[in-house]
Design an enzyme around this catalytic site. Sequence first.
Site, mmCIF file in Angstrom:
data_model
loop_
_atom_site.group_PDB
_atom_site.id
_atom_site.type_symbol
_atom_site.label_atom_id
_atom_site.label_comp_id
_atom_site.label_asym_id
_atom_site.label_seq_id
_atom_site.Cartn_x
_atom_site.Cartn_y
_atom_site.Cartn_z
ATOM 1 N N ASN A 198 0.843 -1.199 0.000
ATOM 2 C CA ASN A 198 0.000 0.000 0.000
ATOM 3 C C ASN A 198 0.875 1.245 0.000
ATOM 4 O O ASN A 198 2.101 1.163 0.007
ATOM 5 C CB ASN A 198 -0.957 -0.020 1.195
ATOM 6 C CG ASN A 198 -0.193 -0.082 2.502
ATOM 7 O OD1 ASN A 198 0.533 0.840 2.837
ATOM 8 N ND2 ASN A 198 -0.352 -1.171 3.234
ATOM 9 N N LYS B 177 8.470 -17.085 -10.686
ATOM 10 C CA LYS B 177 7.645 -16.010 -11.236
ATOM 11 C C LYS B 177 6.453 -16.606 -12.011
ATOM 12 O O LYS B 177 6.641 -17.511 -12.839
ATOM 13 C CB LYS B 177 8.510 -15.159 -12.171
ATOM 14 C CG LYS B 177 7.822 -13.939 -12.689
ATOM 15 C CD LYS B 177 8.723 -13.138 -13.599
ATOM 16 C CE LYS B 177 7.904 -12.089 -14.312
ATOM 17 N NZ LYS B 177 8.616 -11.509 -15.443
ATOM 18 N N PHE C 174 -3.542 3.468 15.449
ATOM 19 C CA PHE C 174 -3.880 4.510 14.487
ATOM 20 C C PHE C 174 -5.104 4.064 13.710
ATOM 21 O O PHE C 174 -5.272 2.871 13.447
ATOM 22 C CB PHE C 174 -2.707 4.749 13.517
ATOM 23 C CG PHE C 174 -1.791 5.842 13.987
ATOM 24 C CD1 PHE C 174 -0.989 5.654 15.101
ATOM 25 C CD2 PHE C 174 -1.757 7.067 13.325
ATOM 26 C CE1 PHE C 174 -0.161 6.663 15.558
ATOM 27 C CE2 PHE C 174 -0.931 8.084 13.772
ATOM 28 C CZ PHE C 174 -0.134 7.879 14.883
HETATM 29 O O1 C5P Z 1 -8.310 -2.243 11.724
HETATM 30 P P1 C5P Z 1 -7.385 -1.228 11.136
HETATM 31 O O2 C5P Z 1 -6.435 -1.800 10.122
HETATM 32 O O3 C5P Z 1 -8.064 -0.003 10.631
HETATM 33 O O4 C5P Z 1 -6.505 -0.736 12.406
HETATM 34 C C1 C5P Z 1 -5.440 0.128 12.277
HETATM 35 C C2 C5P Z 1 -4.539 -0.052 13.432
HETATM 36 O O5 C5P Z 1 -4.257 -1.423 13.691
HETATM 37 C C3 C5P Z 1 -3.182 0.579 13.198
HETATM 38 O O6 C5P Z 1 -2.681 1.009 14.434
HETATM 39 C C4 C5P Z 1 -2.383 -0.575 12.624
HETATM 40 O O7 C5P Z 1 -0.985 -0.401 12.816
HETATM 41 C C5 C5P Z 1 -2.917 -1.747 13.395
HETATM 42 N N1 C5P Z 1 -2.939 -3.031 12.648
HETATM 43 C C6 C5P Z 1 -2.091 -4.051 13.000
HETATM 44 N N2 C5P Z 1 -2.163 -5.258 12.347
HETATM 45 C C7 C5P Z 1 -3.044 -5.455 11.360
HETATM 46 C C8 C5P Z 1 -3.927 -4.425 10.989
HETATM 47 C C9 C5P Z 1 -3.851 -3.214 11.639
HETATM 48 O O8 C5P Z 1 -1.259 -3.869 13.896
HETATM 49 N N3 C5P Z 1 -3.091 -6.628 10.739
#
Ligand code: C5P
Length: 402
Positions: A211, A290, A324
């Site tokens: 992303n 690949k 976050f």
């Molecule tokens: O659920 P969402 O992805 O919106 O949550 C965002 C928060 O969760 C961020 O703090 C992100 O770093 C953390 N996160 C995580 N592991 C994931 C998904 C999100 O630590 N698989």
Amino acid sequence: MNKPLTNKRVLLGVSAGIAAYKSPDLVRKLSELGAEVEVILTKNADQFVAPLALQAVSGRPVHNYAMTAESESGMGHIDLARWADIVLVAPATANVIARLCQGNADELLTTVCVATEVPIAIAPAMNQQMWQNSATRSNIKLLSDRDVLILGPDSGEQACGEVGPGRMLQPEDIARQVASHFSTGKLAGRRVMITAGPTWEAIDPVRGITNHSSGLMGYALAQAAYEAGAEVTLISGPTDLTPPERVNTINVVSALDMHQAVFDDIESQDIFIGVAAVADYRPASSAEQKIKKNADEMSIRMVKNPDILADVACYSKRPFCVGFAAETNDVVNYARGKLERKNLDLIAANHVGGTDTGFGTPDNAITLISSDTVTELPKQNKFALARNLVAEITKHFQTTNQ
Ligand code: C5P
């Protein structure tokens, strides 16, 4: 003991005045407040204080005034200028003050002062007549106008037997004033772990799903937590950023790698801040070779990644947890839901998509939410925002850890 100079590097310039005999004590006082101290002597300063004494108290080799090929092959003037968080000249004689005014680069200390970008502080020490001399008065004004911090001097009986202004401040007062310049140290002795950047979920050896997270916010928070005195571990997905210099950075690729790196050291952490944009899903398997484009269509079966933050927050020996939430709409409500669902102490919500804040932008604005507070941190540069956010996180952390 509160150590407000934790993680701070003080480059102490000792110039040739009688007050130099107090510099070993000054080094000790700075060290007691948590600072690392490196000493440069000016020409003849070793007539007033033994370099060996300074080396013993600072635990580091002492630099003398000369800039030789030999001295420059170690930590040279540019390295020293970059190493420091502050340059402190104490005692600062009338002579060294005049040379600083002119921007002279005639020996190691003065050259470092010209080469450095960090703040310079001076603790003047001289005979009262010399302090009151009009040349010294205007030199001090000039340095003060250039934002050099002028510490003291004190007034009283002088080494020469006269009485008046010009005595160097006591080492304890100098150390305290240097510390108050930083006004950090709130996280001294604390360990903070931060995840940052995107993750890369491999499809085959050359392709993957990722992303647009730049990692900037997480890196800025790591720097800010370090500046506040913490020992910081930054666990970063692939980014183009240079890791903050004095932060322990662990590079990872996928969400599973990140999860592993986090749990390898989570038990010793006081605060965990999940900033990484972790991929929610990964390909169920990654092809060893690949993938060739023979078929007209292809589909990739995806499986869910672990939620790193939620796993940390549910862990029996959990640290204080901050998440976050990047949302495109109804930011506060969604963020509050996430706070509860993931069992967090705080969540930093920001608005992404269609605005000039969020992913990949230099600025950001955040709403910081706890179970019973909402704090707005208005749009600002991510580094300034990170400092404010660390200050807020520290306040909440201290309240829950009283
Ligand atoms: O659920 P969402 O992805 O919106 O949550 C965002 C928060 O969760 C961020 O703090 C992100 O770093 C953390 N996160 C995580 N592991 C994931 C998904 C999100 O630590 N698989």
